[in-house]
Design an enzyme around this catalytic site. Sequence first.
Site, PDB file in Angstrom:
ATOM      1  N   SER A 188       0.804  -1.229   0.000  1.00  0.00           N
ATOM      2  CA  SER A 188       0.000   0.000   0.000  1.00  0.00           C
ATOM      3  C   SER A 188       0.836   1.278   0.000  1.00  0.00           C
ATOM      4  CB  SER A 188      -0.952   0.007   1.202  1.00  0.00           C
ATOM      5  OG  SER A 188      -0.226   0.030   2.403  1.00  0.00           O
ATOM      6  N   LYS A 219      -7.064   3.503   8.329  1.00  0.00           N
ATOM      7  CA  LYS A 219      -6.133   4.500   7.802  1.00  0.00           C
ATOM      8  C   LYS A 219      -6.721   5.903   7.883  1.00  0.00           C
ATOM      9  CE  LYS A 219      -3.858   1.199   4.687  1.00  0.00           C
ATOM     10  NZ  LYS A 219      -3.603   0.810   3.290  1.00  0.00           N
TER      11      LYS A 219
END
Length: 818
Positions: A714, A757
């Site tokens: 990511s 996140k």
Amino acid sequence: MSKEQYKDLKDILITSSLGDNISFIPINDNEAEQIAENELPETLPILALRNAVLFPSVIIPITVGRDKSIRLVKDAYSGSRLIGAVSQIDPQVEDPGSDDLNRIGTLARIIKIFEMPDGAITVLLQGVQRLYVKSFIGENPYFMAKVQMLTDHKPDLPDSDYEGIISSIRDLTMRVIKQSPNLPQEATFAIKNIENDVFLINFVSSSTEFSGVGDKQLLLEIDGLKERGLKLIEMLNHELQLFEIKDDIQRKVRSEIDQQQREYFLHQQMKTIQDELGESPAQQDIDELRERAADKNWPDEIANAFEKEISKLEKMNPMIGEFSVQLNYLQLMIDLPWNEYTADNMDLNHAQKILDEDHFGLEQVKERIIEYLAVLKLKGDFKSPVICLYGPPGVGKTSLGKSVARALEREFGRISLGGLHDEAEIRGHRRTYIGAMPGRIIQTINRTKSANPVIILDEIDKVGTDFRGDPSSALLEVLDPEQNSTFHDNYLDLDFDLSKVLFITTANNIGTIHPALRDRMEMINISGYLTEEKIEIAKRHLIPKQLELHGLKPNKLAFDNDAIEAIIEEYTRESGVRSLDRQIAKVVRNKAKDIAFGKKVKKEVTAKNVRDIIGVQRFQKDIYQGNDFAGVVTGLAWTEQGGEILFVETSLSRGKGGLTITGNLGEVMKESAVIALEYVKAHASYLEIPSDIFDKWNVHIHVPEGAIPKDGPSAGITMITSLASAFTQRKVRKNIAMTGEITLRGKVLPVGGIKEKILAAKRAGIKEIILSRDNEKDIREIKEIYIKGLKFHYADTISDVLDFALLKEKVKNALTID
């Protein structure tokens, strides 16, 4: 000793030796016939003794069986009757040669030869004097050897040590005779009446049952009588110790046997009395089982199996171990809740109220439970689904199971699967094994006394696999609604219906769950909590719980919001509330101590009180660090503890184009760095970077906090933005973070953990986030409260990311890249 006493003693012991197979006869050397020194032969026939050693002045019977030995004895008996008696080194040798014989033996006189009924010959030999075999001069028809007579060295008298040795030998020998089962008690009479110390040593050496012929040979070879006596005392003491050990063992064995016989006798008496009174405990147990079975509402096949097994029990002896094993098995059959279900509470408003009371948030999970209840209410019969709650630790996954059970008014059971390696823990052990027991599923059903409880399978992602089996495979049957109606436990050996059980599993990382097992479960993500949510949870649940645990009334303490926020931000770093609970407990405990001491305690707990009690701030809040440096970009990462922000830093130095990657990165993350650099090289013209500078500058990519392992794809767009900023020395847009995977073709791929996140970004003061276009659907599923104040930018390609993230403005003190 008189002549008459000596004759009587000799007759007694000779008769005893022949009748009872005793291998010694004492002849006092003062009374025995002596051979003049000039009559001692220098050459003698040698008789090999197999299991005996002859000592001077002692008579022993020897059974002669070898042809050589028989001829030697007959020839000697018809002549001088003198032979050499030498023991074999190894008694197992059937036909010994000269090398198989010891060199020290005894001059012997043949007293008598007896022809035995079985054809064997028994010879009575009297020892005369020790001898040394100098050499063998012939072996046929029997051994002939040159010999030298040996003299026993007697100490000069008076010698108190020697006298003590003789006295000790006499006493120890008396004790050995009393202890030994193979020595006649008449031998004590001989010991008491032996006055000659030399004869006493030889007699005891010959007669005592030492561990082997080798010990007697060792005594015979000692020249000094004092030294021989000391060695004899050592051997006698050893014999006494062996006898004492044997007696002790036999005494213990007799005691155990006597105790067993006593218990058996008492049991038989009890059985007879109970039979007379009609009160046999075994029969009482069987009758009780039948009474309970009559009230069971179980299927016919289970009833038939029970009848078969109880019939076996009736035929067993209650005294054997298998009886209790069979009894325990039947008690389990009776105890299990066959077709025994608790009535579900179908009031959906009640269920919603219970779930809201026990847990703040978790709306998706609550909604799924309410949907299940709604279908059950409408249909009346609905196979229970298997729900998997996954997310970081401390967010309330396990406690949710209790709330579901309370909402449904069902029984609750919990099974911890963490570290489980043995398949038998799920399916049970077969009853053929000692200590066999049912598996955890059946044990939990039995404990809840209900066939439709709510069962939490905790930490299903931590199930292990080894040589004992794969518990994950065993769980496939348990969690499959199409199969678990006939769940088979190895111990129970009968099918049990689990289709009405509501299984709820929990996990931190679903990536480690067996794929086939994951396919059978409905996955529901429980993400972390916002600071505002944690404050509310603390006020509603954690603080009241800790006050009660510490014996304080609710009106004794009150935490303001700033105090709770200080604990959350400065002393915990987690998605859940477990650490928060511990820190609140620490504050309450400190206040409880002051109250117990009688001190005046303020009701209000402020942020300053928290810092004074807990101590120095443990965690610094992850905050955005600006855009003043080229090559520094903020990324977003997911961990088992929730979301985190991370910084990717790129530094350039003159060199030959090398790439260095640091920060404790995993293989996938390193691959992302390589892909990012290759993309920048391939699109240098687009970024207005001279293509030849890549061979002149070394690239160093670093992700801070190197002690923490990091991995995953990511950070791809974060790395490529960092590289582009470093090579162009352009600023990165302010207050921005990003997450997404990249490909060499320039595509931006979606990633997971979006909610965690986003929470991390909000905590750090981020205003804008760049994501893959395919993550837009994930944002739409997140409640408005989580994304309030954030602006999202969706990218399809890397160029979309770079066009938005990089400003035209150069950083201050920019490097000259040429």
